[in-house]
Design an enzyme around this catalytic site. Structure first.
Site, PDB file in Angstrom:
ATOM      1  N   ASP A 249     -90.514   6.435  55.010  1.00  0.00           N
ATOM      2  CA  ASP A 249     -90.008   7.288  53.934  1.00  0.00           C
ATOM      3  C   ASP A 249     -90.344   8.738  54.255  1.00  0.00           C
ATOM      4  O   ASP A 249     -91.329   9.298  53.767  1.00  0.00           O
ATOM      5  CB  ASP A 249     -90.626   6.882  52.594  1.00  0.00           C
ATOM      6  CG  ASP A 249     -90.195   5.493  52.160  1.00  0.00           C
ATOM      7  OD1 ASP A 249     -88.990   5.213  52.212  1.00  0.00           O
ATOM      8  OD2 ASP A 249     -91.072   4.699  51.788  1.00  0.00           O
TER       9      ASP A 249
ATOM     10  N   ASP B  13     -37.346   5.518  26.470  1.00  0.00           N
ATOM     11  CA  ASP B  13     -38.133   4.965  27.562  1.00  0.00           C
ATOM     12  C   ASP B  13     -37.224   4.508  28.706  1.00  0.00           C
ATOM     13  O   ASP B  13     -36.104   5.003  28.889  1.00  0.00           O
ATOM     14  CB  ASP B  13     -39.030   3.837  27.036  1.00  0.00           C
ATOM     15  CG  ASP B  13     -40.333   3.707  27.788  1.00  0.00           C
ATOM     16  OD1 ASP B  13     -40.329   3.080  28.861  1.00  0.00           O
ATOM     17  OD2 ASP B  13     -41.352   4.229  27.323  1.00  0.00           O
ATOM     18  N   ASP B  14     -37.679   3.564  29.476  1.00  0.00           N
ATOM     19  CA  ASP B  14     -37.041   3.090  30.709  1.00  0.00           C
ATOM     20  C   ASP B  14     -35.618   2.591  30.450  1.00  0.00           C
ATOM     21  O   ASP B  14     -35.289   2.137  29.357  1.00  0.00           O
ATOM     22  CB  ASP B  14     -37.897   1.957  31.275  1.00  0.00           C
ATOM     23  CG  ASP B  14     -37.665   1.702  32.747  1.00  0.00           C
ATOM     24  OD1 ASP B  14     -36.703   2.241  33.307  1.00  0.00           O
ATOM     25  OD2 ASP B  14     -38.465   0.945  33.327  1.00  0.00           O
TER      26      ASP B  14
ATOM     27  N   ARG C 194     -44.446  -5.269  41.048  1.00  0.00           N
ATOM     28  CA  ARG C 194     -43.430  -4.961  40.036  1.00  0.00           C
ATOM     29  C   ARG C 194     -42.095  -4.588  40.705  1.00  0.00           C
ATOM     30  O   ARG C 194     -41.373  -3.721  40.236  1.00  0.00           O
ATOM     31  CB  ARG C 194     -43.890  -3.853  39.079  1.00  0.00           C
ATOM     32  CG  ARG C 194     -43.108  -3.795  37.756  1.00  0.00           C
ATOM     33  CD  ARG C 194     -43.695  -2.766  36.822  1.00  0.00           C
ATOM     34  NE  ARG C 194     -42.985  -2.707  35.552  1.00  0.00           N
ATOM     35  CZ  ARG C 194     -42.134  -1.733  35.200  1.00  0.00           C
ATOM     36  NH1 ARG C 194     -41.895  -0.730  36.031  1.00  0.00           N
ATOM     37  NH2 ARG C 194     -41.546  -1.751  34.028  1.00  0.00           N
TER      38      ARG C 194
ATOM     39  N   LYS D 239     -42.700  11.342  29.692  1.00  0.00           N
ATOM     40  CA  LYS D 239     -43.700  10.271  29.813  1.00  0.00           C
ATOM     41  C   LYS D 239     -43.691   9.852  31.285  1.00  0.00           C
ATOM     42  O   LYS D 239     -42.813   9.133  31.738  1.00  0.00           O
ATOM     43  CB  LYS D 239     -43.354   9.089  28.907  1.00  0.00           C
ATOM     44  CG  LYS D 239     -44.399   7.976  28.907  1.00  0.00           C
ATOM     45  CD  LYS D 239     -43.999   6.856  27.943  1.00  0.00           C
ATOM     46  CE  LYS D 239     -44.993   5.695  27.977  1.00  0.00           C
ATOM     47  NZ  LYS D 239     -46.311   6.063  27.417  1.00  0.00           N
TER      48      LYS D 239
ATOM     49  N   ASP E  21     -44.828   7.880  34.248  1.00  0.00           N
ATOM     50  CA  ASP E  21     -45.460   6.575  34.472  1.00  0.00           C
ATOM     51  C   ASP E  21     -45.761   6.354  35.952  1.00  0.00           C
ATOM     52  O   ASP E  21     -45.219   7.048  36.831  1.00  0.00           O
ATOM     53  CB  ASP E  21     -44.553   5.463  33.941  1.00  0.00           C
ATOM     54  CG  ASP E  21     -45.333   4.306  33.339  1.00  0.00           C
ATOM     55  OD1 ASP E  21     -46.523   4.148  33.675  1.00  0.00           O
ATOM     56  OD2 ASP E  21     -44.747   3.551  32.545  1.00  0.00           O
TER      57      ASP E  21
ATOM     58  N   ASN F  25     -46.700   2.650  37.962  1.00  0.00           N
ATOM     59  CA  ASN F  25     -46.913   1.252  37.579  1.00  0.00           C
ATOM     60  C   ASN F  25     -47.397   0.335  38.688  1.00  0.00           C
ATOM     61  O   ASN F  25     -47.187  -0.879  38.608  1.00  0.00           O
ATOM     62  CB  ASN F  25     -45.622   0.691  36.981  1.00  0.00           C
ATOM     63  CG  ASN F  25     -45.507   1.005  35.501  1.00  0.00           C
ATOM     64  OD1 ASN F  25     -46.453   0.802  34.749  1.00  0.00           O
ATOM     65  ND2 ASN F  25     -44.374   1.525  35.080  1.00  0.00           N
TER      66      ASN F  25
ATOM     67  N   ASP G  40     -51.623  -0.403  27.877  1.00  0.00           N
ATOM     68  CA  ASP G  40     -50.410  -1.075  27.418  1.00  0.00           C
ATOM     69  C   ASP G  40     -50.710  -2.016  26.256  1.00  0.00           C
ATOM     70  O   ASP G  40     -49.788  -2.447  25.548  1.00  0.00           O
ATOM     71  CB  ASP G  40     -49.783  -1.877  28.562  1.00  0.00           C
ATOM     72  CG  ASP G  40     -49.039  -0.994  29.547  1.00  0.00           C
ATOM     73  OD1 ASP G  40     -48.856   0.200  29.263  1.00  0.00           O
ATOM     74  OD2 ASP G  40     -48.642  -1.505  30.611  1.00  0.00           O
TER      75      ASP G  40
END
Length: 745
Positions: free
Chosen positions: A93, A375-376, A452, A485, A487, A489, A557
Site C-alpha cells: 500500500d 405520435d407515431d 424493434r 417528442k 424518441d 427505441n 412507458d
C-alpha cells in the site's frame, strides 16, 4: 453549440473536432475563491465556497494535486492546511496509492480507479500527473494544469461552483503534444474523495417499464460500479449517486451527491479503498473505449456535477433539482411550466388519419389541454413498426394535403401542435436504408442485429448527422410545430465505424453523442420556439447532458399509477418535477391490468408535468368532467408543484401502503400536498401528515383540490400548526387519493 455555454465557460479549442458541445458550465458566480496566505508557491492550496459548502485541494510535496476537504462551509478566516501525501502502510500500500488525488493517472503503482489511462506510441503506459500551474479565467472559475513527469501529455482541470447551492461542476481537457498519436483508454471527468466513515450509497437502477428503483446499501470495501455500456444512458442504471454519512435520512444528516452530464456510455465507480477512504470517479465508460489523440488534438470529458447537503437525501435532491431548473435547462433560470399535453398514441397507435386526429383534438381542447401531440405513424410507409423509419416525409394517404390542415385545426382549438419523431433510427424496410445501408452502426461482414425491427444510424458520421439535421430543419421550417417528442427505441449493437482507420473507430462512443448535442443545439438556435422531449422507450436517456438541450423527459412507458408512485419517488431524487412528464392513461392499464379511478390516476400524474394519453373516444362523460375539473385545478398550482421544494412525507417504497408528497413554492406563499392509499385495513385510517418547509409564523388557508380532511380540521392555521400538529385526512379504501393546497394569507 449552445451560445449560453460559450459566455459562461470559455474554451479556446472549440474548433477541434473532438471538442464537447458543452453541457452546462453556466452563468453562476462564486462567493469566495481563495488561496490562503499560509500556502507556499510550491504547495498552493485552492478553495471554493458556495452555498453551505467548501471544497478545497492543494499540491503536495511530490507535486500531486490532492483533495483536502469537501463538506460544510468553513469560515473564510479558516486556512486549509497544505497537502501532504498519505504515508505508506506497507509495501503493498504505497503512498501514491493511498493519497486521494484530484485526477490520478494510471502509473507509479496505482491500484485504485484511475482518472486517466493512456498508451503511448512506443507502448509505454505509465502516466504520472503533476501540478504545473493554475489560472482564474474569471471570478467564477478555476483551471488547473497538470502534466506527465516526462511526456508531453497535459490535462487541464476545470472547476466552477454555484454560489447558491455549492454545486461544483468539474471536467477535464486532455491534450497530446507528443510527436506521435496517443491512445486514451480511460478518461474520467473528475474524482472525488470522502474520509473514512460509515456511509450509505443511494443509486437508481431499473429496466424497461421498471425504471427509477432506488437502491440503498452500506458502502463496503471494494467497488460498486454504476454504468451503461449501451451507447446511451440506459434504463438499467442512471448516472447519479447520493452518499449519506452515518444515520443520514430523508431530512437530516450529511449527504454528498453527484450526476454525470453525459448521454452516451458512462461509468461511475464508488470505491472504498484499503484505508477506508471512499473515492467516486466518473466519466466515459472505458468498456470498448479507445480514443486516439493525434499531435495537437484534445479531448474534453463530460461534466461531473457534485454537491453537499447537511439536510439528508431530501435536501440533496432539492439542491440538485433547483440547480438543474436554474442552470441546466435550456430556458433556465426561469423555465415556464410545461404545457398540459394530450398524446394520441394509445388512441390510434399507427393508424393515424387527419379526421381521427382532428376528432381527438376537439375532445382534448374541451378538457383544457394546452398542447396536442400526434405520435407515431404519420410519415413514410409507417403502418407498423416494421417500416418507415428514416423516411421523414408526410404520408399522403393519411394526410393528402400535408400536416397543415391538422395543425390549423389544432390552433383553432386554442392548442399548439407537437409531433413524434425518432431521428437516430432506420428500418431496413425504408428508402433510406436501401439507399445508404452503410449509414448504420455495423461491423462489415457481420450480422446487423435488429431490435424493434430497426437499426441505429451512425450519427458520428458527418453525412448522417447532416441528413438528420436537414430533415428536422425542413420539417420545422415548413410546419408550425411547437414541440418534438424525440424518441430512441433501442440500444446499440455492432458499434463499428469502418470509414475510419481501425485505431480511430472507437471514437464513435464520443462523436455520436457530440453530434446529437450539436443537432439539438443548432435546431434550438434556428427554431427558438420549438420545445423538445427526450424519450427513449421511457427512461433510457435521462441525464444532465441531454437536459441541457431538451425541455422535458419521458420517465417510463409504464403509466400504471401505482407503479408510477415509486418511479416518481426515484426519479425526483435525481431530476426535477419540472421535466418529469406524467400521463393519465386508460384503465384497466395495459401493462398490469389494474383498474383505478380517473381521480386516482389524475392525482398521481398531477405530481409531475401533467399529460393525458388515454383514448378519449372511450372515456365516460363523468371521467371527462372530472379530468377537466382537475386540469383546471392543476393549472392554478402547477408552478408550485413543478418548481417548488419537494418533500417526501411518506415514501411509497418497500411495500408501503401509503404515499404522500408536498411541494412548497420558493417564497413559501403556497404549498400543495398529495396523499395516496394503496389500501386501508381493519378500520385504520391514513397516517397524520406533518407538513414541512412552511413559514412557521405565516397563516395558511387549507383548500381541497380533491378529498376531505377529518371534521374539525381548521380552515386556516399557522405554518407551525400545519408542520407540528399536522393534518388528518379522511382517506379509506383501495387506490384512494387526495390533494390539498395551502395559501398564505
Amino acid at each position: 453549440m449552445n451560445p449560453r455555454n460559450l459566455k459562461t465557460f470559455p474554451k479556446t479549442h472549440l474548433s477541434i473536432s473532438v471538442a464537447l458541445p458543452l453541457v452546462a458550465f453556466l452563468a453562476f458566480c462564486t462567493q469566495a475563491f481563495a488561496q490562503p496566505e499560509s500556502s507556499s508557491p510550491s504547495q498552493p492550496v485552492f478553495r471554493l465556497d458556495g452555498g453551505d459548502t467548501t471544497y478545497a485541494f492543494g499540491v503536495n510535496e511530490r507535486g500531486e494535486l490532492q483533495q483536502l476537504y469537501w463538506g460544510g462551509r468553513i469560515s473564510a478566516q479558516d486556512a486549509v492546511p497544505p497537502a501532504h501525501p498519505e504515508k505508506e502502510l506497507a509495501s503493498f500500500d504505497s503512498s501514491y496509492n493511498n493519497t486521494p488525488q484530484e485526477y490520478a493517472g494510471w502509473g507509479a503503482g496505482l491500484f485504485q480507479e484511475p482518472a486517466l489511462k493512456v498508451t503511448f506510441a512506443d507502448g509505454n503506459r505509465d502516466l504520472v500527473l503533476h501540478y504545473v500551474s493554475s489560472t482564474k479565467p474569471d471570478v467564477n472559475s478555476l483551471e488547473i494544469t497538470l502534466k506527465d513527469i516526462s511526456r508531453a501529455i497535459t490535462v487541464t482541470l476545470h472547476y466552477k461552483i454555484d454560489p447558491e447551492s455549492g454545486i461544483l461542476a468539474r471536467s477535464a481537457t486532455i491534450e497530446n503534444s507528443e510527436p506521435k498519436p496517443v491512445m486514451i483508454e480511460q478518461a474520467a471527468a473528475a474524482s472525488f474523495s470522502l474520509p473514512p466513515a460509515h456511509y450509505t450509497l443511494n443509486y437508481l437502477t431499473g429496466r424497461w417499464a421498471g425504471e427509477w428503483t432506488l437502491n440503498r446499501e452500506t458502502i463496503q470495501a471494494g467497488e460498486r460500479v454504476l454504468e451503461s455500456r449501451r451507447g446511451t444512458t440506459g434504463h438499467q442504471a442512471n448516472p447519479w449517486f447520493a452518499i449519506g454519512k452515518g444515520d443520514a435520512d430523508e431530512e437530516h444528516g450529511e449527504t454528498w451527491f453527484g450526476a454525470l452530464a453525459w448521454s452516451g456510455s458512462w461509468r461511475i465507480v464508488v470505491e472504498q479503498d484499503q484505508i477506508d477512504k471512499v473515492r467516486i470517479t466518473g466519466g466515459f465508460n472505458p468498456f470498448d473505449f479507445g480514443y486516439q489523440l493525434k499531435t495537437g488534438e484534445k479531448l474534453e470529458t463530460p461534466v461531473f456535477y457534485a454537491g453537499y447537503s447537511h439536510h439528508g437525501f431530501g435536501g440533496a435532491s432539492r439542491l440538485l433539482n433547483h440547480f438543474t431548473v436554474s442552470h441546466i435547462l435550456p430556458e433556465g433560470p426561469n423555465p415556464k411550466p410545461r404545457p398540459v399535453i394530450y398524446n394520441s398514441w394509445e388512441a390510434t397507435e399507427f393508424a393515424v388519419t387527419e379526421a381521427g386526429q382532428e376528432a381527438l383534438a376537439e375532445k382534448a381542447a374541451a378538457l383544457g389541454i394546452d398542447r396536442f401531440v400526434m405520435d407515431d405513424g404519420w410519415f413514410g410507409q409507417r403502418k407498423t413498426d416494421h417500416a418507415g423509419l428514416g423516411d421523414w416525409y408526410v404520408n399522403k394517404e393519411k394526410f393528402p394535403n400535408g400536416l397543415k390542415p391538422l395543425i390549423d385545426k389544432v390552433h383553432s382549438l386554442g392548442m399548439d401542435f407537437g409531433l413524434w419523431v425518432e431521428p437516430e433510427m432506420v428500418n431496413p424496410n425504408s428508402d433510406l436504408y436501401r439507399q445508404h445501408p452503410d449509414w448504420v452502426l455495423n461491423f462489415p461482414g457481420r450480422p446487423r442485429t435488429e431490435q424493434r425491427n430497426q437499426l441505429v444510424l451512425n450519427l458520428a458520421r458527418q453525412d448522417v448527422r447532416d441528413y438528420v439535421y436537414g430533415f428536422l430543419d425542413k420539417l420545422l421550417s415548413e410546419n408550425q410545430i411547437a414541440f418534438l417528442k424525440w424518441d430512441y427505441n433501442r440500444n446499440w449493437s455492432e458499434p463499428g465505424w469502418d470509414q475510419l482507420p481501425p485505431e480511430e473507430q472507437k471514437k464513435v462512443y464520443v462523436q455520436f453523442t457530440r453530434n446529437l448535442y450539436s443537432i439539438l443545439a443548432e435546431l434550438r438556435a434556428k427554431h427558438p420556439g420549438v420545445e423538445i422531449e427526450s424519450c427513449s422507450g421511457g427512461g433510457g436517456r435521462v441525464d444532465l447532458g441531454i437536459l441541457h438541450y431538451t425541455d422535458e423527459v419521458w420517465p417510463s412507458d409504464n403509466t400504471d399509477p401505482l407503479d408510477r408512485l415509486t418511479q416518481q419517488d426515484g426519479f425526483t431524487r435525481a431530476y426535477p418535477v419540472q421535466v418529469m412528464m406524467a400521463w393519465v392513461t386508460d384503465s384497466p392499464h395495459w401493462l398490469n391490468g389494474r383498474t383505478t379511478s380517473v381521480t386516482y390516476r389524475m392525482l398521481v400524474s398531477m405530481q409531475g408535468s401533467l399529460g393525458i394519453g388515454g383514448n378519449l373516444n372511450k372515456w365516460s362523460d363523468a371521467d371527462l368532467t372530472t379530468t377537466k375539473r382537475l386540469i383546471a385545478a392543476y393549472h392554478q398550482v402547477q408552478k408550485t408543484i413543478t418548481q417548488g421544494d419537494l418533500y417526501r412525507l411518506i415514501s411509497p417504497t418497500n411495500g408501503s401502503e401509503f404515499s404522500a408528497t408536498e411541494t412548497v413554492s420558493p417564497d413559501k406563499s403556497q404549498a400543495v400536498f398529495f396523499a395516496f392509499a394503496h389500501s386501508t385495513q381493519e378500520e385504520r385510517g391514513f397516517p397524520r401528515l406533518q407538513l414541512l418547509g412552511l413559514d412557521p409564523t405565516a397563516e395558511y388557508s387549507l383548500t381541497s383540490i380533491e378529498g376531505k380532511a377529518i371534521p374539525g380540521t381548521p380552515a386556516q392555521a399557522s405554518g407551525s400548526w400545519w408542520m407540528n400538529h399536522g393534518v388528518d385526512l379522511d382517506l379509506h379504501g383501495d387506490f384512494q387519493a387526495a390533494a390539498f393546497r395551502l395559501d398564505r394569507k
